[in-house]
Design an enzyme around this catalytic site. Structure first.
Site, PDB file in Angstrom:
ATOM      1  N   ARG A 211       0.847  -1.187   0.000  1.00  0.00           N
ATOM      2  CA  ARG A 211       0.000   0.000   0.000  1.00  0.00           C
ATOM      3  C   ARG A 211       0.884   1.239   0.000  1.00  0.00           C
ATOM      4  O   ARG A 211       1.663   1.415   0.944  1.00  0.00           O
ATOM      5  CB  ARG A 211      -0.870   0.020   1.257  1.00  0.00           C
ATOM      6  CG  ARG A 211      -1.618  -1.296   1.482  1.00  0.00           C
ATOM      7  CD  ARG A 211      -3.051  -1.135   1.160  1.00  0.00           C
ATOM      8  NE  ARG A 211      -3.740  -2.407   1.107  1.00  0.00           N
ATOM      9  CZ  ARG A 211      -4.981  -2.591   1.553  1.00  0.00           C
ATOM     10  NH1 ARG A 211      -5.635  -1.600   2.123  1.00  0.00           N
ATOM     11  NH2 ARG A 211      -5.575  -3.748   1.400  1.00  0.00           N
ATOM     12  N   GLU A 213       0.724   4.069   1.054  1.00  0.00           N
ATOM     13  CA  GLU A 213       0.175   5.064   1.984  1.00  0.00           C
ATOM     14  C   GLU A 213       1.203   6.180   2.131  1.00  0.00           C
ATOM     15  O   GLU A 213       2.351   5.905   2.469  1.00  0.00           O
ATOM     16  CB  GLU A 213      -0.042   4.461   3.380  1.00  0.00           C
ATOM     17  CG  GLU A 213      -0.679   3.103   3.427  1.00  0.00           C
ATOM     18  CD  GLU A 213      -2.180   3.175   3.581  1.00  0.00           C
ATOM     19  OE1 GLU A 213      -2.715   4.297   3.561  1.00  0.00           O
ATOM     20  OE2 GLU A 213      -2.804   2.112   3.694  1.00  0.00           O
ATOM     21  N   ARG A 219       0.278   2.909  12.867  1.00  0.00           N
ATOM     22  CA  ARG A 219      -0.499   1.703  12.539  1.00  0.00           C
ATOM     23  C   ARG A 219      -0.591   1.403  11.040  1.00  0.00           C
ATOM     24  O   ARG A 219      -1.373   0.572  10.613  1.00  0.00           O
ATOM     25  CB  ARG A 219      -1.903   1.787  13.160  1.00  0.00           C
ATOM     26  CG  ARG A 219      -2.721   2.925  12.670  1.00  0.00           C
ATOM     27  CD  ARG A 219      -3.956   3.139  13.536  1.00  0.00           C
ATOM     28  NE  ARG A 219      -4.486   4.456  13.282  1.00  0.00           N
ATOM     29  CZ  ARG A 219      -5.375   4.730  12.360  1.00  0.00           C
ATOM     30  NH1 ARG A 219      -5.864   3.781  11.609  1.00  0.00           N
ATOM     31  NH2 ARG A 219      -5.781   5.966  12.194  1.00  0.00           N
ATOM     32  N   HIS A 220       0.217   2.100  10.237  1.00  0.00           N
ATOM     33  CA  HIS A 220       0.262   1.814   8.798  1.00  0.00           C
ATOM     34  C   HIS A 220       1.654   1.375   8.371  1.00  0.00           C
ATOM     35  O   HIS A 220       2.644   1.971   8.789  1.00  0.00           O
ATOM     36  CB  HIS A 220      -0.111   3.060   7.984  1.00  0.00           C
ATOM     37  CG  HIS A 220      -1.558   3.375   8.029  1.00  0.00           C
ATOM     38  ND1 HIS A 220      -2.083   4.252   8.935  1.00  0.00           N
ATOM     39  CD2 HIS A 220      -2.594   2.900   7.300  1.00  0.00           C
ATOM     40  CE1 HIS A 220      -3.398   4.319   8.758  1.00  0.00           C
ATOM     41  NE2 HIS A 220      -3.736   3.503   7.781  1.00  0.00           N
ATOM     42  N   GLU A 357      -8.965  -0.320  13.451  1.00  0.00           N
ATOM     43  CA  GLU A 357      -9.610  -1.327  12.595  1.00  0.00           C
ATOM     44  C   GLU A 357      -8.659  -2.509  12.391  1.00  0.00           C
ATOM     45  O   GLU A 357      -7.481  -2.324  12.135  1.00  0.00           O
ATOM     46  CB  GLU A 357      -9.920  -0.672  11.246  1.00  0.00           C
ATOM     47  CG  GLU A 357     -10.506  -1.632  10.240  1.00  0.00           C
ATOM     48  CD  GLU A 357     -10.417  -1.090   8.816  1.00  0.00           C
ATOM     49  OE1 GLU A 357     -10.810   0.076   8.582  1.00  0.00           O
ATOM     50  OE2 GLU A 357      -9.957  -1.849   7.942  1.00  0.00           O
ATOM     51  N   SER A 360     -11.487  -5.779   7.349  1.00  0.00           N
ATOM     52  CA  SER A 360     -12.607  -5.350   6.489  1.00  0.00           C
ATOM     53  C   SER A 360     -13.096  -6.576   5.758  1.00  0.00           C
ATOM     54  O   SER A 360     -12.281  -7.420   5.382  1.00  0.00           O
ATOM     55  CB  SER A 360     -12.150  -4.370   5.413  1.00  0.00           C
ATOM     56  OG  SER A 360     -12.005  -3.108   5.923  1.00  0.00           O
ATOM     57  N   ARG A 408      -1.487  -5.666  12.637  1.00  0.00           N
ATOM     58  CA  ARG A 408      -2.416  -4.980  13.557  1.00  0.00           C
ATOM     59  C   ARG A 408      -2.946  -5.944  14.613  1.00  0.00           C
ATOM     60  O   ARG A 408      -3.159  -5.558  15.765  1.00  0.00           O
ATOM     61  CB  ARG A 408      -3.571  -4.354  12.781  1.00  0.00           C
ATOM     62  CG  ARG A 408      -3.101  -3.160  11.990  1.00  0.00           C
ATOM     63  CD  ARG A 408      -4.273  -2.385  11.485  1.00  0.00           C
ATOM     64  NE  ARG A 408      -3.821  -1.245  10.718  1.00  0.00           N
ATOM     65  CZ  ARG A 408      -4.632  -0.372  10.177  1.00  0.00           C
ATOM     66  NH1 ARG A 408      -5.945  -0.514  10.316  1.00  0.00           N
ATOM     67  NH2 ARG A 408      -4.157   0.646   9.505  1.00  0.00           N
TER      68      ARG A 408
END
Ligand code: ATP
Ligand code: AMO
Length: 434
Positions: A211, A213, A219-220, A357, A360, A408
């Site tokens: 990703r 990001e 947390r990423h 989170e 998903s 996570r």
């Protein structure tokens, strides 16, 4: 190292060859000790200077901390030794000398910044509390795999070099593939669906996702480990059941099989396996509850994505893991199915830990024409995804699944401050090596 004995297995009354790292050197004058460390524990090596060959004493005591040595000698009981036994060496071999200037102190007496630790992972992992995190990580992945297999899911591995992205909210890493544009995969999403639609039916994958990001948060990661599941003839509720089972299995495995590691991390007392039966709140209930906490400056309205502070407020309010179900269709990806009775409402769900989170997922759109229409609604070109959509013309059962962020899960389970502590070699904006 054929005849090497682990330090923990060195039996008093026998001769043994132990090998490992020089943890500590204590020179008391007439007597000196090396504490030798290996994967199984530590052992004391005794040097009585007047009674030993000078060369042996010189070799043994000339080494610097963290050098790798091998020692052969008699093992004896010694109540004053840290583990109750010690070795009186007959020979000492220095296998690999360590530079006395260490970039970080593996004994942990001197704290090091996370970036120094990550730059020197080999030394960092010599600390028991760091090693404990990765021992628990390994155990959790084992337990998760086993739970999926108990659910009759087949482990798959899918390509990480792909032609298209699937997760709208996050950027792609482009690469050149024999002169053509390609990307590092953001999620096994489309592949896992294609296999769940074969009569393999239930699949899981534990693998990397990429990703791009831009933001730098605790947390990423830019490369994370995704724990994915997809099951044919499953709906939203079934997928939530599986997500919950897998998360609970991870906690149970840590509690049952990692007592020493939890103790090392200072978590033995407080560690709790969450009770299953995670509450399931609809998105609508979630925004009402967040608004009622009064923690946000502006009230949320239907259709808003949940801001981080909103998730935190709700997490504090609920006090444990919980699901948010039935999100507005607009903020969920094209592959998530809408509810029949209300097209604004999707079958998408998230599993939340009070801190963030974790998961998903949702039921997928398995009807070909609706799927293609969904691409168009999200401004995507269905032609680019033809390899995927065409399989929906040849008998695609209803199916559902989820993606669980592996780091996570570990981070929240162990209460780590930073997700980078749950990965050996994290990738972030600043970090491409080691
Ligand atoms: P020895 O004990 O063999 O006569 P020494 O006379 O050179 O050795 P001591 O003054 O007795 O040394 O011991 C120095 C320190 O080392 C003391 O604090 C003692 O408790 C400790 N010590 C001695 N032998 C051991 C051992 N085998 N393991 C751990 N500590 C020890
Ligand atoms: P999503 O994009 O929400 O869903 O990702 C699923 C889970 O993966 C973890 N995660 C990350 N962890 C660390 N760093 C990141 N940059 C990162 N991005 C995601 C989170 C997140 O909940 N295809 C869907 C899943 C599905 O529907 O099956 C997907 O990828 O824990």
């Amino acid at each position: 190292m054929q005849d090497r004995t682990y330090t923990a297995d060195a039996e008093p009354g026998e001769s043994a060859t132990v090998a490992g790292w020089v943890h500590e050197i204590r020179d008391l004058g007439g007597i000196a000790f090396i504490i030798l460390r290996d994967v199984s524990g530590k052992i004391q090596i005794k040097f009585e200077k007047d009674e030993m060959d000078d060369d042996l004493v010189e070799t043994g005591l000339g080494v610097s901390r963290e050098s790798v040595i091998s020692v052969t000698g008699d093992v004896e009981e010694e109540p004053r030794a840290p583990t109750g036994v010690e070795v009186t060496p007959e020979s000492v071999e220095v296998i690999s000398d360590a530079d006395p200037e260490l970039p970080l102190d593996p004994s942990g007496k001197v704290d090091a910044e996370l970036s120094t630790r990550l730059d020197n992972r080999t030394l960092d992992l010599r600390k028991p509390e760091v090693q404990a995190v990765f021992t628990i990580r390994s155990e959790i992945l084992r337990a998760v795999r086993e739970r999926f297999r108990d659910l009759r899911a087949t482990e798959i591995t899918t390509p990480k070099i792909v032609a298209t992205g699937t997760e709208g909210g996050t950027e792609l890493f482009p690469i050149t593939y024999f002169g053509e544009e390609a990307f590092m995969n953001q999620s096994p999403q489309l592949f896992k669906q294609l296999i769940a639609g074969s009569n393999v039916e239930r699949v899981f994958e534990i693998g990397p996702i990429f990703r791009a990001e831009e933001h730098n948060t605790p947390r990423h990661l830019n490369e994370a480990t995704s724990i994915d599941f997809e099951g044919a003839f499953c709906d939203q509720s079934d997928a939530m059941d599986v997500a919950e089972e897998v998360v609970v299995a991870a906690y149970e495995a840590a509690a049952e099989n990692c007592a020493d590691e939890l103790e090392t991390l200072g978590l033995a007392e407080e560690f709790e396996v969450p009770n299953d039966g995670f509450p399931r709140l609809s998105y609508e209930e979630a925004i009402e509850r967040i608004n009622a906490t009064g923690e946000l400056d502006e009230q949320l309205v239907w259709g808003d994505d949940l801001p981080t502070e909103g998730e935190k407020a709700l997490g504090d309010d609920v006090g444990g893991h919980y699901f948010i179900t039935d999100w507005p269709s607009e903020i969920k990806p094209f592959y998530i199915m809408d509810h029949d009775e209300d097209e604004q409402l999707s079958t998408g769900f998230d599993l939340m830990h009070p801190r963030m989170e974790l998961v998903s997922g949702g039921q997928r759109e398995h009807r070909h024409d609706e799927l293609v229409a969904g691409f168009e609604q999200q401004g995507l070109d269905p032609d680019q995804f033809e390899y995927y959509t065409k399989m929906f013309k040849y008998g695609m059962p209803p199916h559902a699944g989820f993606g669980l962020g592996g780091e996570r899960l570990i981070m929240t389970l162990l209460g780590l401050d930073n997700i980078r502590e749950a990965v050996l070699f994290p990738r972030d904006r600043q970090r491409l090596s080691p």
